[in-house]
Scaffold this motif. Structure first.
Motif: not given
Length: 72
Positions: A8-11, A57, A59-60
């Protein structure tokens, strides 16, 4: 038999770039699974030893959309 490790990565773009400059190879370029909205993206990378990594990735907002039963 191939094992795929999920990260899991943010960007996603930044993580993919950092791996590619370290001699990893992209098996699958970034793919958007949310009809172009960028809520859920994945990419596959293989390292020099043949290990496959699936980067994810999300998003919330994805949780809220899924709660409303809207299609991604």
């Amino acid at each position: 038999m191939t094992t795929i490790t999920r990260w899991q990565v943010d960007d996603l773009q930044q993580a993919l770039y950092r791996l590619l400059i370290q001699d990893r190879k992209a098996l699958q370029s970034p793919a958007d699974h949310s009809e172009g909205r960028g809520y859920f993206e994945t990419a596959l990378v293989v390292d020099p030893f043949g290990s496959v990594f699936k980067m994810i990735s999300s998003k919330e907002d994805t949780k809220a959309i899924m709660k409303d039963n809207k299609t991604l």
